[in-house]
Design an enzyme around this catalytic site. Structure first.
Site, PDB file in Angstrom:
ATOM      1  N   ASN A 108       9.786  65.457  54.764  1.00  0.00           N
ATOM      2  CA  ASN A 108       9.747  66.799  54.150  1.00  0.00           C
ATOM      3  C   ASN A 108       8.698  66.877  53.051  1.00  0.00           C
ATOM      4  O   ASN A 108       8.976  67.168  51.900  1.00  0.00           O
ATOM      5  CB  ASN A 108      11.126  67.228  53.647  1.00  0.00           C
ATOM      6  CG  ASN A 108      11.696  66.318  52.592  1.00  0.00           C
ATOM      7  OD1 ASN A 108      11.291  65.160  52.497  1.00  0.00           O
ATOM      8  ND2 ASN A 108      12.609  66.821  51.787  1.00  0.00           N
ATOM      9  N   ASP A 318      18.681  58.196  49.517  1.00  0.00           N
ATOM     10  CA  ASP A 318      18.231  59.591  49.453  1.00  0.00           C
ATOM     11  C   ASP A 318      17.478  59.836  48.143  1.00  0.00           C
ATOM     12  O   ASP A 318      17.570  60.896  47.540  1.00  0.00           O
ATOM     13  CB  ASP A 318      19.415  60.555  49.601  1.00  0.00           C
ATOM     14  CG  ASP A 318      18.957  61.999  49.857  1.00  0.00           C
ATOM     15  OD1 ASP A 318      17.760  62.214  50.109  1.00  0.00           O
ATOM     16  OD2 ASP A 318      19.812  62.905  49.794  1.00  0.00           O
TER      17      ASP A 318
END
Lengths: 454, 376
Positions: A108, A318
């Site tokens: 992303n 993450d």
């Protein structure tokens, strides 16, 4: 003993050597040279044969765990496009400080990593970085969930998985095509499970705190129904379907049931979901805003159980750097995510070892051979300690007590709600291909004339 | 001491590390509550008369009614009542805020709240600064907090903040030297609205002396989940002992609201005969995710269906107890949640609410500015 030049050799003595892939958990010595593991000596006779004179550096490993280099299959390194938050270089530095020798960065970025050229770009940028960086490529063009990316070409360019992480593939038809493509090229698909229409405007877990604070709620069901849908799809397709950063107890149960049915699905837990709950958002603390959100104690416990019973096989931070300005926005406008690499091991210790969910060998497996298998890195010899294999080694002090401060965060951003938290357990050396990329060994280091990065 | 509102502040902001310090020193759940320890009061040279507000070492804020104890609520309401009585008698208010600058910092549109705060500040002798902030200034370039800091730097003692984001006022309060009054933050709270609603109910239902609401039943009807007015009312009224019910379709009055201390009901007709006060909420189309502002909401299938269940019509009004009152925070969608005949009818205290807004806000401003008349 294989020959090697003495000048670059490293000897680690008396460490607890844990290699889950070979079910090794013994006190012993490790010899490294030429970027490879040259010897693992367990028996008295083997250990006696090793002479410190043959190596340039000796590390007193007593009380430390010698683990295969830790692998994080889920980080955001923000390059290209968001270099003010993090770069591949700065993210790799943070990774090494956290004991990781390899990380897989999510696509992303801007532009999204959705072509072989961009995957090669990421690979180039990782040259000379403090740890190995592998790219997970986008599963759909621009991560829009509409058109397939060239999965075969992406795999050939070095992509180690496909994901539209940050966004969920909302269309079931598209999801089926993505899973089929993943199966064909042998890459895992990593799902960010978030039904979009249910989570529009959501800022935190839908519960008592969001109700009181007047913040948009992100219900558990929005994660669960995507995972349920996907495992049904995958039952007929047979790709490796991987659920990222599980936040809900119900998701654990869905994966547990699917695995029992023989569906190829794995789950991932992130450190914050193992140790924190939605109360952390009290006072509109935007540092505690993360996606999927921190939920309730029952979810946290269920996630720990899912790690304990093998439903969750992989841990991923993450790691999501954001600038201080962005995190200083009002809660609803602040971006989601925490930096996680530097504090990960200690939070895993808190969530999984201290709680009794798993023992050290299992924790190491969740951080090494399991993510290596997920991303195909085991085929490069990563995720294990084996003579002749790459010398990616992490030494961990399982008992070190420390408090997380901004000085410990060596990447470009410091957005974590765990600043000030008292922690136990910390990596003290990160070695990638025989090179020391990070160390806090102090007096354990007996060497002459070698300068190591700290 | 050149600047009112800044001089006695404990601790300073150190240039670029302000954000870091604020975040790092934050304690979950404890920051910025209106019930925080009363500040040490220091005398400022211009304000050595005992009738003047003085500047506190640590600013006091009014951010929410949640967690505000009964004693403080009562004190605020008594002071507001006193202002109401004086105004009734045609007397001017004490100039308790003379020398204090109050800035209205409204990031979101408002007519009555803004006017009401200005009026309240004028009545108390404060200087009033109208700051025209637009929502477009709230971006990465000019954050809400930057705007607030800049206004504060100009020497403002009290910042009245209205914003579309829940938590905005609390956020600004965390490193503010000025006192912050929350004039509505997103869907969270609107504490001065809560105060004026309580004051109005107390007057209309004969409870001004006791401020004891323990036999009082309040129905909040409509879009409670999107409503900061509802949240402040639930916390304030229940603290004074009232029984509060939220009534509406599940999408607007979810059961989860019960965690705030109210009950949730679906059948308005069943509830109406038993309540002492009905607070009709505006259907907030603008908070339902459709930016067009069109009179349609994804939460309800149609206005006509909504009206069948939840509009306060003359027929419904006739089911209420003779003594029961009708409230609405405004602005009203006449003919939607409330019919004109009811809004302008005998039970309606809607204009009284607007009038009381000034008195409640006078008390609120005095309280945050630590005027000795109210800050015990």
């Amino acid at each position: 003993m294989p020959s090697h030049t003495a000048s670059d050799g490293v000897l680690i003595t008396g460490a607890r050597i844990i290699d889950p892939a070979s079910k090794l958990d013994k006190i012993g010595d490790v010899v490294v040279a030429g970027g490879l593991i040259r010897q693992i000596a367990i028996s008295k006779s083997e250990r006696k044969q090793i002479s410190p004179g043959e190596v340039a550096m000796v590390i007193d490993g007593e009380g430390l765990i010698a683990s295969p280099g830790l692998i994080d299959p889920h980080v955001h390194l923000r390059e290209p496009g968001f270099e003010y938050k993090e770069t591949i270089e700065s993210g790799a530095r943070a990774a090494a400080a956290g004991g990781f020798t390899a990380v897989c960065c999510m696509p992303n970025t801007s532009p999204a990593l959705d072509t072989p050229e961009l995957v090669r770009f990421a690979k180039d940028r990782a040259d000379g970085a403090a740890c190995r960086v592998f790219a997970v490529a986008a599963a759909t063009k621009g991560r829009k969930g509409e058109e397939l990316t060239e999965s075969r070409l992406l795999a050939m360019a070095g992509a180690v998985g496909l994901s539209d992480d940050g966004d969920c593939i909302a269309s079931a038809g598209m999801m089926g095509r993505v899973l089929s493509a993943c199966r064909d090229v042998g890459l895992a698909f990593m799902q960010h499970a978030q039904e979009p229409t249910m989570t529009k405007g959501a800022a935190m877990h839908a519960g008592t705190v969001s109700t009181r604070l007047g913040l948009g709620g992100w219900p558990r069901a929005a994660e669960e129904i995507i995972v349920e849908r996907d495992v049904r799809l995958n039952a007929g397709i047979g790709a490796h379907y991987h659920v990222q950063h599980i936040s809900s107890a119900g998701t654990c149960e869905i994966i547990r049931r699917a695995r029992r049915e023989g569906i190829n699905v794995t789950g991932e837990a992130s450190p914050h979901h193992l140790v924190a709950t939605h109360e952390m958002c009290e006072g509109y603390n935007a540092l505690a805003k993360v996606n999927p959100p921190l939920r309730e104690t029952s979810d946290m416990k269920a996630l720990r159980e899912a790690v304990a019973d093998g439903v969750v096989t992989v841990l991923g931070t993450d790691h999501a750097p954001h600038s201080a300005d962005e995190k200083a926005l009002p809660f609803e406008e602040a971006p989601f995510g925490f930096v996680g690499l530097e504090s990960a091991v200690a939070l895993y210790v808190e969530g999984l070892i201290a709680s009794g969910a798993v023992d050290w060998p299992r924790l190491i497996a969740l951080l090494t051979i399991e993510p290596a298998k997920l991303c195909g890195l085991d085929r490069m010899g990563l995720g294990r300690l084996v003579v002749g294999g790459p010398a990616d080694i992490t030494l961990i002090d399982p008992d070190e007590q420390w408090t997380l401060t901004r000085d410990d965060l060596v990447g470009q951003s410091w957005n974590t709600p765990f600043l000030g938290r008292e922690l136990i357990g910390r990596p003290s050396l990160t070695m990638v291909a025989g090179r020391v990329q990070h160390q806090r060994l102090g007096e354990r280091l007996g060497s002459a004339g070698i300068v190591f990065p700290s | 001491m050149a600047q009112v509102g800044r001089s006695g502040r404990a601790g300073g902001r150190a240039g670029g590390s302000a954000v870091r310090n604020r975040k790092m020193s934050k304690k979950v759940g404890s920051g910025g509550k209106p019930t925080r320890t009363a500040s040490e009061v220091v005398e400022s040279p211009q304000a050595n008369s005992s009738t003047r507000a003085v500047v506190a070492a640590t600013p006091r804020h009014l951010l929410q009614l949640e967690g505000m104890d009964r004693v403080t609520l009562t004190r605020l309401l008594r002071r507001a009542t006193m202002h109401a009585t004086k105004a009734e008698a045609g007397e001017n208010a004490e100039q308790t805020l003379s020398g204090v600058t109050v800035a209205n910092l409204f990031f979101e549109d408002s007519t009555r709240t803004r006017t009401s705060f200005s009026m309240a500040a004028f009545n108390l002798g404060a200087r009033v600064l109208e700051f025209g902030a637009t929502t477009s200034s709230v971006s990465k370039g000019e954050t809400l907090i930057d705007t607030a800091r800049n206004v504060e730097a100009m020497g403002v003692g009290v910042l009245v903040v209205r914003a579309k984001q829940s938590g905005a006022a609390e956020m600004i309060s965390k490193d503010a030297g000025a006192s912050i009054v929350n004039a509505g933050d997103g869907r969270h709270e609107h504490p001065t609205q809560g105060l004026l609603d309580m004051l109005t109910a107390a007057q209309a239902l004969g409870r001004v002396e006791t401020l004891d609401f323990s036999d009082l039943r309040l129905a909040i009807v409509g879009d409670a989940v999107s409503s900061r007015v509802a949240r402040s009312a639930i916390h304030g009224f229940t603290t004074l002992g009232a029984k509060v019910m939220c009534i509406g379709p599940s999408a607007m009055a979810p059961k989860s609201l019960e965690t705030l201390g109210c009950t949730v009901e679906r059948d308005l007709d069943a509830v109406l005969p038993d309540v002492d006060a009905v607070m009709m909420l505006r259907v907030q189309f603008e908070r339902h995710g459709d930016a067009s502002g069109a009179k349609a909401s994804p939460l309800i299938p149609s206005i006509r269906e909504y009206r069948v269940g939840y509009a306060l019509t003359p027929d419904r009004e006739s089911m209420m107890k003779p003594s029961a009152i009708v409230m609405h925070p405004g602005p009203m969608n006449r003919g939607l949640e409330i019919d004109a005949a009811v809004a302008d009818g005998e039970r309606s205290v809607i204009l009284q609410q607007a009038r009381n807004g000034v008195f409640a806000r006078m008390a609120a401003l005095e309280w945050v500015a630590a005027a000795p008349q109210i800050a015990k």
